[in-house]
Design a protein around this motif. Structure first.
Motif, mmCIF file in Angstrom:
data_model
loop_
_atom_site.group_PDB
_atom_site.id
_atom_site.type_symbol
_atom_site.label_atom_id
_atom_site.label_comp_id
_atom_site.label_asym_id
_atom_site.label_seq_id
_atom_site.Cartn_x
_atom_site.Cartn_y
_atom_site.Cartn_z
ATOM 1 N N ALA A 238 -11.217 -64.707 35.805
ATOM 2 C CA ALA A 238 -10.585 -63.478 35.985
ATOM 3 C C ALA A 238 -9.522 -63.734 34.798
ATOM 4 O O ALA A 238 -9.185 -62.855 34.076
ATOM 5 N N LEU A 239 -9.504 -64.974 34.137
ATOM 6 C CA LEU A 239 -8.872 -65.390 33.019
ATOM 7 C C LEU A 239 -9.156 -65.371 31.625
ATOM 8 O O LEU A 239 -8.421 -63.926 30.938
ATOM 9 N N VAL A 240 -10.683 -64.775 31.710
ATOM 10 C CA VAL A 240 -11.064 -63.872 30.192
ATOM 11 C C VAL A 240 -11.253 -62.310 30.610
ATOM 12 O O VAL A 240 -10.817 -62.062 29.238
ATOM 13 N N PHE A 241 -11.612 -61.623 31.281
ATOM 14 C CA PHE A 241 -11.892 -60.318 31.498
ATOM 15 C C PHE A 241 -11.493 -59.659 32.198
ATOM 16 O O PHE A 241 -11.084 -58.402 31.816
ATOM 17 N N ALA A 242 -10.412 -60.506 32.852
ATOM 18 C CA ALA A 242 -9.543 -58.781 33.728
ATOM 19 C C ALA A 242 -8.487 -59.578 33.488
ATOM 20 O O ALA A 242 -7.201 -59.991 33.129
ATOM 21 N N ASN A 243 -7.213 -58.154 33.267
ATOM 22 C CA ASN A 243 -5.545 -57.798 32.558
ATOM 23 C C ASN A 243 -5.525 -57.706 33.858
ATOM 24 O O ASN A 243 -5.386 -58.143 34.749
ATOM 25 N N PRO A 244 -3.792 -58.052 33.499
ATOM 26 C CA PRO A 244 -3.226 -57.700 34.891
ATOM 27 C C PRO A 244 -3.076 -56.792 35.447
ATOM 28 O O PRO A 244 -2.247 -56.544 36.673
ATOM 29 N N ASP A 245 -3.641 -55.355 35.717
ATOM 30 C CA ASP A 245 -3.822 -54.428 36.597
ATOM 31 C C ASP A 245 -4.946 -54.828 37.496
ATOM 32 O O ASP A 245 -4.580 -54.535 38.532
ATOM 33 N N SER A 246 -5.540 -55.789 36.465
ATOM 34 C CA SER A 246 -6.905 -55.862 37.478
ATOM 35 C C SER A 246 -6.824 -57.605 38.321
ATOM 36 O O SER A 246 -8.428 -57.893 37.997
ATOM 37 N N GLN A 247 -6.020 -58.292 37.596
ATOM 38 C CA GLN A 247 -6.207 -59.794 38.268
ATOM 39 C C GLN A 247 -5.647 -60.140 39.163
ATOM 40 O O GLN A 247 -5.391 -59.693 40.550
ATOM 41 N N PRO A 248 -6.544 -61.202 39.838
ATOM 42 C CA PRO A 248 -7.148 -61.617 41.094
ATOM 43 C C PRO A 248 -6.001 -62.502 41.412
ATOM 44 O O PRO A 248 -5.492 -62.557 41.008
#
Length: 299
Positions: A238-248
Motif C-alpha cells: 500500500a505504501l508503494v502503489f496506493a495513493n491517498p485516494d486508494s490507500q487502505p
C-alpha cells in the motif's frame, strides 16, 4: 519357545518410547484441566486487545493520567467521541478501500489457485512437474525485488496509485503459496472417485466442481483466511502503489501517526477498527487454521 517369546517382549518394552513428565501430568489431570489452561492462555492473549478497546473509548487526558485497567472502577469514562473524530478524518474511505483490495484479492487467489492446483494434482500435460517446481521456487522470491519493476510497469500503463494495481500485485505474490497448499491437499483425494467420474463421462471441469472443490473446502477455507489476513494487514504494498485516494487503513494509520503522533485517541480507535474484523474472522473459522497447516504438509 518361551525364551524367544520373552526376548521379543523385552525388545518391545525396551523399544517403546518413554513418556515425558508433562505427558504423564496431562493424563493425571485430565482433559478438563487442559481446557481450562488453554482458556486462560486465550484470555491472556486477548488482554492487549481489551486494553486497546478501552484506550480507544477514553479521552486523551484520561489515558495520560490513568492506566486502561482503571475502567473497571470508572466505566463512566467510556465514550464514542474518539470514533466520531476518527471518521471525521476520512478514515471511512480507507476502510472501504481495504475491503475493495482484500475481498477481490482473496477471491481471485482462491479461484485461480484451486484450478491450477487441480491441474497439477490430477491432470497429465507436458511440463507439469517442471512448472510445479517453478511455482515452488517462486515461494522464496521476496516481494521487495518486484517493487521497482512493477512500479515502472504500472507507471507506463497508468495503473499506478489505483486499487487494481494493489490487487494484482497481491494476487501475483499470493498464487505460489496458494497453489502449493491446495495441490498438496488435492493429491490426497482418493483417485478412485475421480476415475469413477471419468468413466461416467464427466468432463474435467465437472469433476473439479462437483468432487474436488467440495472435498477441498477445508484447505480452501483456510487459504481464504490466510490470504485475507495477509492482505488486510499489509502496509508495504500500500505504501508503494496506493495513493491517498486508494490507500487502505494501514497506510491511513501510518499517515496519522506521522502527522498526529500524540493523538492516541485517533490512533487507538483506528487500530481497533483495523483489528476487529480479522479478530472476528479468526474466531469464526479458527478450526480451519489447523486443517490448512496440515493440508500443506508433505504427503
Amino acid at each position: 519357545m518361551a525364551t524367544a517369546t520373552a526376548t521379543v517382549e523385552r525388545g518391545v518394552h525396551a523399544g517403546a518410547p518413554k513418556r515425558g513428565l508433562l505427558s504423564r501430568g496431562v493424563d493425571k489431570l485430565g482433559g478438563g484441566a487442559v481446557q481450562v489452561v488453554m482458556i486462560l492462555i486465550g484470555l491472556f492473549w486477548l488482554v492487549p486487545t481489551l486494553g486497546l478497546l478501552v484506550v480507544s473509548m477514553r479521552s486523551v487526558a484520561v489515558n495520560n493520567a490513568e492506566g486502561w485497567w482503571t475502567i473497571f472502577t470508572k466505566p463512566a469514562e467510556l465514550t464514542l467521541a474518539n470514533y466520531s473524530n476518527l471518521l471525521a478524518t476520512g478514515f471511512t474511505a480507507s476502510f472501504w478501500n481495504t475491503i475493495a483490495i482484500t475481498v477481490p484479492t482473496t477471491i481471485l487467489v482462491i479461484g485461480i489457485a484451486a484450478m491450477a492446483a487441480y491441474a497439477f494434482a490430477w491432470m497429465d500435460f507436458p511440463g507439469r512437474d517442471l512448472l510445479f517446481l517453478i511455482v515452488v521456487g517462486l515461494l522464496i522470491v521476496p516481494i521487495q525485488v518486484a517493487l521497482i519493476p512493477m512500479a515502472s510497469f504500472y507507471g507506463g500503463t497508468g495503473m499506478f496509485g489505483s486499487i487494481p494495481s494493489v490487487v494484482l500485485f497481491h494476487v501475483a505474490f499470493g498464487l505460489p503459496f496458494a497453489i502449493f497448499l491446495l495441490r498438496n491437499f488435492f493429491v490426497g483425494i482418493p483417485a478412485s472417485l475421480l476415475e469413477a467420474a471419468r468413466m461416467d463421462g464427466a468432463p474435467e471441469w465437472k469433476i473439479f466442481a462437483s468432487i474436488v472443490f467440495p472435498l477441498g473446502k477445508p484447505a480452501i477455507a483456510s487459504l481464504g483466511i490466510f490470504q485475507f489476513l495477509w492482505v488486510w494487514n499489509d502496509m508495504l504494498i500500500a505504501l508503494v502503489f496506493a495513493n491517498p485516494d486508494s490507500q487502505p487503513m494501514t497506510k491511513a494509520l501510518q499517515s496519522q501517526m506521522r502527522q498526529f503522533g500524540n493523538n492516541i485517541d485517533i490512533l487507538s480507535s483506528g487500530a481497533f477498527l483495523s483489528l476487529i474484523i480479522p479478530l472476528i474472522l479468526f474466531f469464526a473459522f479458527q478450526r480451519y487454521f489447523v486443517q490448512g497447516m496440515m493440508a500443506g504438509s508433505v504427503k
